[in-house]
Design a protein around this motif. Structure first.
Motif, PDB file in Angstrom:
ATOM      1  N   ALA A 115       0.811  -1.218   0.000  1.00 38.92           N
ATOM      2  CA  ALA A 115       0.000   0.000   0.000  1.00 38.92           C
ATOM      3  C   ALA A 115       0.848   1.273   0.000  1.00 38.92           C
ATOM      4  O   ALA A 115       0.553   2.219  -0.744  1.00 38.92           O
ATOM      5  N   PRO A 116       1.912   1.359   0.820  1.00 37.78           N
ATOM      6  CA  PRO A 116       2.740   2.575   0.765  1.00 37.78           C
ATOM      7  C   PRO A 116       3.397   2.797  -0.599  1.00 37.78           C
ATOM      8  O   PRO A 116       3.581   3.943  -1.025  1.00 37.78           O
ATOM      9  N   GLU A 117       3.734   1.711  -1.290  1.00 39.83           N
ATOM     10  CA  GLU A 117       4.334   1.854  -2.613  1.00 39.83           C
ATOM     11  C   GLU A 117       3.316   2.390  -3.610  1.00 39.83           C
ATOM     12  O   GLU A 117       3.642   3.236  -4.460  1.00 39.83           O
ATOM     13  N   ARG A 118       2.104   1.906  -3.518  1.00 41.32           N
ATOM     14  CA  ARG A 118       1.051   2.432  -4.394  1.00 41.32           C
ATOM     15  C   ARG A 118       0.795   3.907  -4.106  1.00 41.32           C
ATOM     16  O   ARG A 118       0.596   4.702  -5.026  1.00 41.32           O
ATOM     17  N   ALA A 119       0.826   4.264  -2.826  1.00 37.53           N
ATOM     18  CA  ALA A 119       0.593   5.659  -2.456  1.00 37.53           C
ATOM     19  C   ALA A 119       1.711   6.556  -2.985  1.00 37.53           C
ATOM     20  O   ALA A 119       1.454   7.672  -3.463  1.00 37.53           O
ATOM     21  N   ALA A 120       2.954   6.074  -2.909  1.00 34.27           N
ATOM     22  CA  ALA A 120       4.076   6.864  -3.419  1.00 34.27           C
ATOM     23  C   ALA A 120       3.969   7.066  -4.930  1.00 34.27           C
ATOM     24  O   ALA A 120       4.246   8.161  -5.444  1.00 34.27           O
ATOM     25  N   LEU A 121       3.581   6.021  -5.649  1.00 36.99           N
ATOM     26  CA  LEU A 121       3.424   6.151  -7.096  1.00 36.99           C
ATOM     27  C   LEU A 121       2.295   7.118  -7.430  1.00 36.99           C
ATOM     28  O   LEU A 121       2.424   7.952  -8.343  1.00 36.99           O
ATOM     29  N   HIS A 122       1.196   7.029  -6.692  1.00 41.23           N
ATOM     30  CA  HIS A 122       0.078   7.938  -6.940  1.00 41.23           C
ATOM     31  C   HIS A 122       0.496   9.384  -6.690  1.00 41.23           C
ATOM     32  O   HIS A 122       0.142  10.283  -7.469  1.00 41.23           O
ATOM     33  N   TRP A 123       1.251   9.606  -5.625  1.00 37.15           N
ATOM     34  CA  TRP A 123       1.713  10.969  -5.337  1.00 37.15           C
ATOM     35  C   TRP A 123       2.592  11.485  -6.470  1.00 37.15           C
ATOM     36  O   TRP A 123       2.471  12.633  -6.892  1.00 37.15           O
ATOM     37  N   SER A 124       3.491  10.627  -6.964  1.00 38.39           N
ATOM     38  CA  SER A 124       4.412  11.073  -8.004  1.00 38.39           C
ATOM     39  C   SER A 124       3.681  11.424  -9.296  1.00 38.39           C
ATOM     40  O   SER A 124       4.034  12.396  -9.978  1.00 38.39           O
ATOM     41  N   THR A 125       2.669  10.664  -9.636  1.00 40.43           N
ATOM     42  CA  THR A 125       1.957  10.931 -10.888  1.00 40.43           C
ATOM     43  C   THR A 125       1.130  12.211 -10.825  1.00 40.43           C
ATOM     44  O   THR A 125       0.786  12.781 -11.859  1.00 40.43           O
ATOM     45  N   THR A 126       0.818  12.660  -9.628  1.00 44.13           N
ATOM     46  CA  THR A 126       0.017  13.884  -9.488  1.00 44.13           C
ATOM     47  C   THR A 126       0.856  15.108  -9.153  1.00 44.13           C
ATOM     48  O   THR A 126       0.311  16.194  -8.952  1.00 44.13           O
ATOM     49  N   HIS A 127       2.196  14.942  -9.091  1.00 43.44           N
ATOM     50  CA  HIS A 127       3.078  16.072  -8.764  1.00 43.44           C
ATOM     51  C   HIS A 127       4.267  16.107  -9.722  1.00 43.44           C
ATOM     52  O   HIS A 127       5.419  16.164  -9.311  1.00 43.44           O
ATOM     53  N   ARG A 128       3.962  16.105 -11.011  1.00 48.79           N
ATOM     54  CA  ARG A 128       5.034  16.088 -12.008  1.00 48.79           C
ATOM     55  C   ARG A 128       5.043  17.362 -12.857  1.00 48.79           C
ATOM     56  O   ARG A 128       5.194  17.306 -14.069  1.00 48.79           O
ATOM     57  N   GLY A 129       4.888  18.467 -12.238  1.00 49.53           N
ATOM     58  CA  GLY A 129       4.951  19.704 -12.987  1.00 49.53           C
ATOM     59  C   GLY A 129       6.375  20.085 -13.326  1.00 49.53           C
ATOM     60  O   GLY A 129       7.336  19.567 -12.773  1.00 49.53           O
ATOM     61  N   GLU A 130       6.501  21.011 -14.263  1.00 46.66           N
ATOM     62  CA  GLU A 130       7.814  21.539 -14.621  1.00 46.66           C
ATOM     63  C   GLU A 130       8.171  22.680 -13.669  1.00 46.66           C
ATOM     64  O   GLU A 130       7.277  23.363 -13.160  1.00 46.66           O
ATOM     65  N   PRO A 131       9.458  22.882 -13.345  1.00 48.09           N
ATOM     66  CA  PRO A 131      10.626  22.209 -13.942  1.00 48.09           C
ATOM     67  C   PRO A 131      11.060  20.945 -13.208  1.00 48.09           C
ATOM     68  O   PRO A 131      12.096  20.381 -13.548  1.00 48.09           O
ATOM     69  N   LEU A 132      10.287  20.491 -12.208  1.00 45.25           N
ATOM     70  CA  LEU A 132      10.711  19.339 -11.420  1.00 45.25           C
ATOM     71  C   LEU A 132      10.890  18.089 -12.270  1.00 45.25           C
ATOM     72  O   LEU A 132      11.845  17.327 -12.071  1.00 45.25           O
ATOM     73  N   ARG A 133       9.992  17.879 -13.209  1.00 43.58           N
ATOM     74  CA  ARG A 133      10.103  16.674 -14.028  1.00 43.58           C
ATOM     75  C   ARG A 133      11.382  16.677 -14.849  1.00 43.58           C
ATOM     76  O   ARG A 133      12.093  15.662 -14.914  1.00 43.58           O
ATOM     77  N   SER A 134      11.705  17.803 -15.459  1.00 43.29           N
ATOM     78  CA  SER A 134      12.935  17.889 -16.252  1.00 43.29           C
ATOM     79  C   SER A 134      14.169  17.754 -15.371  1.00 43.29           C
ATOM     80  O   SER A 134      15.158  17.101 -15.753  1.00 43.29           O
ATOM     81  N   LEU A 135      14.136  18.366 -14.186  1.00 41.15           N
ATOM     82  CA  LEU A 135      15.265  18.248 -13.264  1.00 41.15           C
ATOM     83  C   LEU A 135      15.439  16.805 -12.810  1.00 41.15           C
ATOM     84  O   LEU A 135      16.572  16.306 -12.701  1.00 41.15           O
ATOM     85  N   ALA A 136      14.326  16.124 -12.543  1.00 46.25           N
ATOM     86  CA  ALA A 136      14.398  14.721 -12.130  1.00 46.25           C
ATOM     87  C   ALA A 136      14.968  13.853 -13.241  1.00 46.25           C
ATOM     88  O   ALA A 136      15.780  12.952 -12.988  1.00 46.25           O
ATOM     89  N   ARG A 137      14.568  14.114 -14.459  1.00 47.02           N
ATOM     90  CA  ARG A 137      15.104  13.347 -15.589  1.00 47.02           C
ATOM     91  C   ARG A 137      16.603  13.578 -15.735  1.00 47.02           C
ATOM     92  O   ARG A 137      17.368  12.641 -16.022  1.00 47.02           O
ATOM     93  N   ALA A 138      17.037  14.813 -15.557  1.00 42.25           N
ATOM     94  CA  ALA A 138      18.469  15.109 -15.674  1.00 42.25           C
ATOM     95  C   ALA A 138      19.254  14.431 -14.553  1.00 42.25           C
ATOM     96  O   ALA A 138      20.330  13.847 -14.792  1.00 42.25           O
ATOM     97  N   LEU A 139      18.732  14.490 -13.339  1.00 37.27           N
ATOM     98  CA  LEU A 139      19.438  13.897 -12.209  1.00 37.27           C
ATOM     99  C   LEU A 139      19.480  12.382 -12.312  1.00 37.27           C
ATOM    100  O   LEU A 139      20.503  11.759 -12.020  1.00 37.27           O
ATOM    101  N   THR A 140      18.398  11.778 -12.755  1.00 33.39           N
ATOM    102  CA  THR A 140      18.350  10.317 -12.803  1.00 33.39           C
ATOM    103  C   THR A 140      19.349   9.748 -13.808  1.00 33.39           C
ATOM    104  O   THR A 140      19.841   8.630 -13.619  1.00 33.39           O
ATOM    105  N   THR A 141      19.681  10.502 -14.854  1.00 31.95           N
ATOM    106  CA  THR A 141      20.654  10.007 -15.841  1.00 31.95           C
ATOM    107  C   THR A 141      22.066   9.917 -15.267  1.00 31.95           C
ATOM    108  O   THR A 141      22.900   9.184 -15.804  1.00 31.95           O
ATOM    109  N   THR A 142      22.333  10.642 -14.173  1.00 28.15           N
ATOM    110  CA  THR A 142      23.674  10.585 -13.586  1.00 28.15           C
ATOM    111  C   THR A 142      23.879   9.347 -12.725  1.00 28.15           C
ATOM    112  O   THR A 142      25.007   9.088 -12.282  1.00 28.15           O
ATOM    113  N   GLY A 143      22.822   8.589 -12.481  1.00 30.53           N
ATOM    114  CA  GLY A 143      22.930   7.420 -11.622  1.00 30.53           C
ATOM    115  C   GLY A 143      23.362   6.157 -12.319  1.00 30.53           C
ATOM    116  O   GLY A 143      23.446   5.098 -11.688  1.00 30.53           O
ATOM    117  N   THR A 144      23.654   6.228 -13.602  1.00 34.21           N
ATOM    118  CA  THR A 144      24.121   5.069 -14.341  1.00 34.21           C
ATOM    119  C   THR A 144      25.029   5.548 -15.465  1.00 34.21           C
ATOM    120  O   THR A 144      25.159   6.749 -15.697  1.00 34.21           O
TER     121      THR A 144
END
Length: 213
Positions: A26-55
Motif C-alpha cells: 500500500a505505501p508503494e502504491r501511495a508513493a506512485l500515486h503521489w508522483s503521478t500527481t506532482h510532475r509539474g515543470e521544472p521538477l520533471r525535467s530536473l528529475a530526468r536530468a538527475l536520474t541520468t547521472t545514476g548510471t
C-alpha cells in the motif's frame, strides 16, 4: 554489524516481494500515486536530468576519482591500483544487483505512469544501488583525504546526490519505492567489504628501514 543488519533487511524485502509475486504494498502504491500527481515543470525535467547521472559513465568516473583520492600522494602504480579496484568493485556490485534483479523478476509500475524510459525488471533499483555504492566509496575517500572536520561537509554532496537519484526513480514512476530502498540496503551491505579491501590498497607501502650498523 551494520552491514549484517542491512543484509537481513534486504533479504526480508526480497522475500516479501517474492512471496507477493511482485505486487506492491500500500505505501508503494501511495508513493506512485503521489508522483503521478506532482510532475509539474521544472521538477520533471530536473528529475530526468538527475536520474541520468545514476548510471553509465558518471558513477564510474566518480569511483575512479574516489580511488585516486583515497590513495593520496602515493606512487602512480599505487594510486592506479586503488582507482582500478574502486571501478571493479562498482562493476561487481552492478553485476550482483543484475543477478538479483533477474532472479526476483519483479514487474515495474505500469508503463502508463512512467515519465522516463526504463528496461529490465524492477527489484532492486539499479540506479539506487549504483549511486549509493559510488557515493559511499567517494565519501570514504574524502574523509580519508581531508579528515572528519571538513570531510563531513563534503561527504554530504555525494550522499545527497545518491539520495536524489534514488528518489527520482520513484518520482518518475519507473520503480516502486521498495525497489529503491532495497538498492540502498544492498549498497550498504556491500560497502563495508569494499572499504575493507580498498583500505590496504590505498595505504602506501613504506620500505622498512635497515638497521644501523
Amino acid at each position: 554489524m551494520a552491514a549484517a543488519l542491512c543484509a537481513a533487511l534486504f533479504t526480508a524485502a526480497a522475500v516479501t516481494v517474492a512471496l507477493r509475486h511482485g505486487a506492491p504494498l500500500a505505501p508503494e502504491r501511495a508513493a506512485l500515486h503521489w508522483s503521478t500527481t506532482h510532475r509539474g515543470e521544472p521538477l520533471r525535467s530536473l528529475a530526468r536530468a538527475l536520474t541520468t547521472t545514476g548510471t553509465g559513465p558518471i558513477p564510474y568516473a566518480l569511483a575512479l576519482l574516489a580511488g585516486l583520492l583515497a590513495a593520496g600522494r602515493g606512487t602512480f602504480p599505487h594510486r592506479l591500483r586503488a582507482a582500478l579496484f574502486s571501478v571493479l568493485f562498482l562493476a561487481a556490485g552492478q553485476a550482483l544487483r543484475y543477478g538479483l534483479m533477474e532472479l526476483i523478476a519483479r514487474p515495474r509500475p505500469p508503463a502508463a505512469d512512467w515519465a522516463a524510459t526504463a528496461t529490465g525488471h524492477s527489484f532492486p533499483s539499479g540506479h539506487a544501488t549504483t549511486s549509493a555504492l559510488t557515493a559511499g566509496i567517494l565519501a570514504w575517500a574524502i574523509l580519508r583525504r581531508t579528515g572528519p572536520g571538513r570531510g563531513l561537509t563534503w561527504c554530504a554532496l555525494p550522499a545527497l546526490w545518491a539520495a536524489g537519484v534514488g528518489l527520482t526513480r520513484v518520482y518518475l514512476g519507473v520503480h516502486w519505492a521498495g525497489d529503491v530502498l532495497a538498492g540502498w540496503l544492498l549498497a550498504a551491505t556491500l560497502l563495508p567489504l569494499a572499504l575493507l579491501l580498498l583500505a590496504p590498497l590505498a595505504t602506501p607501502h613504506r620500505p622498512e628501514s635497515l638497521p644501523s650498523p
